[in-house]
Design a protein around this motif. Structure first.
Motif, PDB file in Angstrom:
ATOM      1  N   GLU A   1       0.846  -1.198   0.000  1.00  0.00           N
ATOM      2  CA  GLU A   1       0.000   0.000   0.000  1.00  0.00           C
ATOM      3  C   GLU A   1       0.885   1.253   0.000  1.00  0.00           C
ATOM      4  O   GLU A   1       0.586   2.242  -0.632  1.00  0.00           O
ATOM      5  CB  GLU A   1      -0.895  -0.058   1.254  1.00  0.00           C
TER       6      GLU A   1
ATOM      7  N   ARG B   1      -2.064  -3.869   2.533  1.00  0.00           N
ATOM      8  CA  ARG B   1      -3.516  -4.010   2.661  1.00  0.00           C
ATOM      9  C   ARG B   1      -3.882  -5.483   2.531  1.00  0.00           C
ATOM     10  O   ARG B   1      -3.443  -6.170   1.600  1.00  0.00           O
ATOM     11  CB  ARG B   1      -4.199  -3.194   1.559  1.00  0.00           C
TER      12      ARG B   1
ATOM     13  N   VAL C   1      -5.638  -2.066   6.594  1.00  0.00           N
ATOM     14  CA  VAL C   1      -4.300  -1.570   6.283  1.00  0.00           C
ATOM     15  C   VAL C   1      -3.433  -1.726   7.538  1.00  0.00           C
ATOM     16  O   VAL C   1      -3.832  -1.322   8.632  1.00  0.00           O
ATOM     17  CB  VAL C   1      -4.349  -0.097   5.813  1.00  0.00           C
TER      18      VAL C   1
ATOM     19  N   ILE D   1       3.721   0.100  -5.381  1.00  0.00           N
ATOM     20  CA  ILE D   1       2.382   0.086  -4.795  1.00  0.00           C
ATOM     21  C   ILE D   1       1.469  -0.842  -5.607  1.00  0.00           C
ATOM     22  O   ILE D   1       1.490  -0.822  -6.837  1.00  0.00           O
ATOM     23  CB  ILE D   1       1.816   1.521  -4.734  1.00  0.00           C
TER      24      ILE D   1
END
Ligand SMILES: Nc1ncnc2c1ncn2[C@@H]1O[C@H](COP(=O)(O)OP(=O)(O)O)[C@@H](O)[C@H]1O
Ligand SMILES: [Mg+2]
Length: 358
Positions: A245, A251, A257, A270
């Protein structure tokens, strides 16, 4: 200095590549374990050091001398294998004295060295027995003594405890460790048993498919595995699918998260798929959320008391995690069906890549 240096060793057989560009330095006095599943190349690598297998390419340096093309018996290394290979008609004493006789040491020197070594392996009371009058563990101690007695600079051991039952193995592991600490001889030890490797080694070289998957101290491999393969090989771990993330968060599929640690060597982007690894003994139960920790709510599925720790299986949404917690005397254990909060420090959660699959 009795160091061993391997440079870019390759060895192929007709249908397999047993060693794939292996470079490794073993320091003087170090206890180095080659750990890996069956067929990963451990014995081949040990035999290359011993001079019993010729590498296709690469070099072997022992105490700074190039030994690649020097025959085995001239390398002066000690060897201990799974089979003890003691001379059956000789007593314990005579078996241990044998390598010294070959080397033509004086009688008084031989007597002195043999009695010293018998003390180290704690076999003084069995000196006059023949091998068949000894247990497997005692025979293996004689084999180790016979190897130590001529003070080789390096001792190679290939699964020396593989033939023994668990209790004897534990006892001899403690003894090998004590002998190493007393003598500080360089030992290169082969095993497929991760607990044995963790217990004995200064450093572990984890092998897979003829390559080094990770080299480091037992703590490095256990707490800082490079990838999922290493994490899985050494001890129990919780592995949760996740996506990156940010540089410090992941995540879970359920949307939570969590803060975690991305190893330096991973240049993840990411959204990349990774696995979150947390050792079961790094998870704990908390009553309230703590901003310094990651916390998730779950339900206890099962509990098992296994002596020093209680092992809980906790269901968190789609996934299950194992929590190992020390029972608190007098406190009520969390029972199956109860709702709990599981917490861990972000530095104990590693973001890992799956191991290389070739
Ligand atoms: N003499 C040989 N001939 C052909 N293949 C071999 C030979 N020795 C080892 N191998 C192969 O090399 C690989 C590594 O073997 P080895 O070093 O004995 O593994 P380990 O000791 O880790 O179990 C295996 O695939 C094995 O089958
Ligand atoms: Mg082997």
């Amino acid at each position: 200095m009795s160091s061993v240096v391997l440079k870019e060793i390759n060895k192929s057989y007709v249908d397999c590549r047993a060693l794939d560009n292996v470079s490794l330095s073993i320091e003087d006095g170090e206890f180095m374990t080659l750990l890996g599943a069956s067929g990963s190349g451990k014995t081949t690598l040990l035999n290359v050091i011993a001079g019993m297998v010729e590498p296709d390419t690469g070099s072997v340096l022992i105490s700074d001398t190039d030994m690649t093309w020097i025959e085995s018996r001239k390398r002066g290394l000690g060897m201990v294998f799974q089979s003890y290979a003691l001379v059956p008609h000789m007593t314990v004493e005579e078996n241990i004295a044998f390598p010294l006789k070959i080397r033509r040491l004086s009688r008084s020197e031989i007597r002195q060295r043999v009695s010293g070594i018998l003390k180290i392996v704690q076999l003084e009371h069995l000196a006059k027995r023949k091998p068949r009058e000894l247990s497997g563990g005692q025979q293996q101690r004689v084999a180790i003594a016979r190897c130590l007695v001529y003070e080789p600079p390096v001792i190679l051991m290939d699964e020396p405890l593989g033939a023994l039952d668990k209790k004897l193995r534990d006892q001899l592991q403690r003894e090998i460790r004590r002998i190493h600490q007393e003598t500080r001889v360089t030992i290169i030890y082969v095993t497929h048993d991760q607990e044995e490797a963790l217990f004995l080694s200064d450093r572990i070289c984890l092998m897979r498919g003829g390559r080094i998957e990770q080299l480091g101290t037992p703590e490095d491999l256990y707490f800082r595995p490079r990838n999922v393969f290493v994490a899985d090989f050494l001890g129990e771990s919780n592995l949760l699918d996740c996506k990156v993330e940010s540089a410090k968060t992941v995540r879970l599929p359920g949307g939570q998260v969590l803060r975690a640690t991305l190893p330096e060597h991973d240049d993840a982007e990411i959204g990349d798929d990774r696995q979150l690894m947390i050792r079961p003994d790094r998870l704990r139960f908390v009553e309230n959320d703590d901003s310094a920790l990651n916390t998730l709510e779950g339900i206890v599925d099962a509990t098992a008391f296994v002596g020093e720790v209680t092992r809980y299986t906790v269901r968190i949404g789609q996934v299950s995690v194992i929590v190992k917690a020390r029972p608190i005397p007098g406190a009520c254990p969390r029972s199956a069906g109860s709702t709990v909060r599981v917490a861990w420090a972000p530095e104990d959660a590693l973001i890992l890549q799956p191991g290389s699959t070739d």
